[in-house]
Scaffold this active site. Sequence first.
Site, short mmCIF file in Angstrom:
data_model
loop_
_atom_site.label_atom_id
_atom_site.label_comp_id
_atom_site.label_asym_id
_atom_site.label_seq_id
_atom_site.Cartn_x
_atom_site.Cartn_y
_atom_site.Cartn_z
CG ASP A 119 6.65 -155.91 42.65
OD1 ASP A 119 7.72 -155.40 43.03
OD2 ASP A 119 6.52 -157.14 42.52
CG ASP A 129 8.39 -157.64 45.84
OD1 ASP A 129 7.74 -158.36 45.07
OD2 ASP A 129 9.17 -156.75 45.44
CG ASP A 160 4.71 -159.93 43.67
OD1 ASP A 160 3.61 -159.94 43.09
OD2 ASP A 160 5.80 -159.90 43.07
#
Length: 368
Positions: free
Chosen positions: A205, A207, A294
């Site tokens: 992902d 962040d 995120d």
Amino acid sequence: LMRTGPAQQSTVCPYACQRRTTTANKNKRFTDALEVLVEYHELTEIEGPRVAYSRAASVLKSLPWTIESMGGTEALPCVGEKTRTLIQEILQYGRSFEVEKILADERYQTLKLFTSVFGVGPKTADKWYRRGLRSFSQILADPDVQLNRMQQNGFLHYTDLSRGLSAAEARAVEAVVGETVRTVAPNARVVLTGGFRRGKEFGHDVDFIVTTAEPGRENSLLPLIMGRLEEQGLLLFQAHHPSTLALKKIPCRRFEAMDYYSKCFLILKLEGSRVQGGGQAVPAGRGWRAVRVDLVAPPIERFAFTQLGWTGSKQFERDLRRFARVERNMLLDNHALFDKAKFLAAVTEKDIFAHLGLEYMEPWQRNA
Ligand code: ATP
Ligand code: MN
Ligand code: MN
């Protein structure tokens, strides 16, 4: 060619936060094997061996030489008998029988497959395994399996999300998030954190930390950002966790993995045209791919603690907290550093390292 010698081994520190660990791992053949053991114990939720094997793997990742014989390995911190046996097996036969046994184990394979879905943790995976489920099609066809919204989206975007992201894709995501934040909150600041801040080439992902200098405003930032992403048609999924900071007593006695800040777990649409180099990773004919993002929005005075906590790696974080507790009798988490009841303020990560009496480690040296 660097050889293992006692002089070098005596310089290996026992805590990951005292070692400079880049992404250039010279002992990958050993750490890959150890990571299978770590994952096996993580999936079956056995704490002791998981901790021991992750510490051993982290020590081997930090070595500036490649292990080519057993000589001197007994002097390495956190490398116990079981790890040394594994190293010896790999040196002698090129593989480890214990690791091969795990890789061939049906339960391990199934739990690993199930937990590769966004929103599915070891508990859910084990529940499905114990119901006799072995494949995604069996899960999706089972009328008794209730998927939550996160898991539904995990299955929906499985192919894209399981592929991970390149550094080029992470930069493209950074540009999209940056533009979005500048539109809805021109005074806010977005900084990259997590694995890509450590210089990793691939990640699961991207962040980011979002902050504003206006006190209290951090709590309204993430809804504004998500609203704007939605307007642009880029928001495929969102799970927002508002701040619970006001409800909690700090310092908390027990370390908690989750922090109290306002945060959101997203799936965004990344358009191929935005990726430098043409975005070959984007499925043909569709022009976009799904990516996991995120966002965390701490109050500005907690920025340094959040940045240190979210940059990782996970092993670096664990050892940093353990070092603070065991060696300094202090309490460190994503919110604060306490010396007994005294809060030690920090504007930058460097301040926190200094409070702990540790040499500063650059983000790219934290790949423990
Ligand atoms: P990758 O994303 O490539 O797997 P990573 O190091 O970026 O690697 P993440 O799972 O994204 O891994 O986590 C980054 C850091 O943020 C970790 O150090 C983790 O401890 C911290 N972190 C992630 N989620 C939370 C959370 N909900 N609460 C507190 N800290 C978190
Ligand atoms: Mn990450
Ligand atoms: Mn993350």
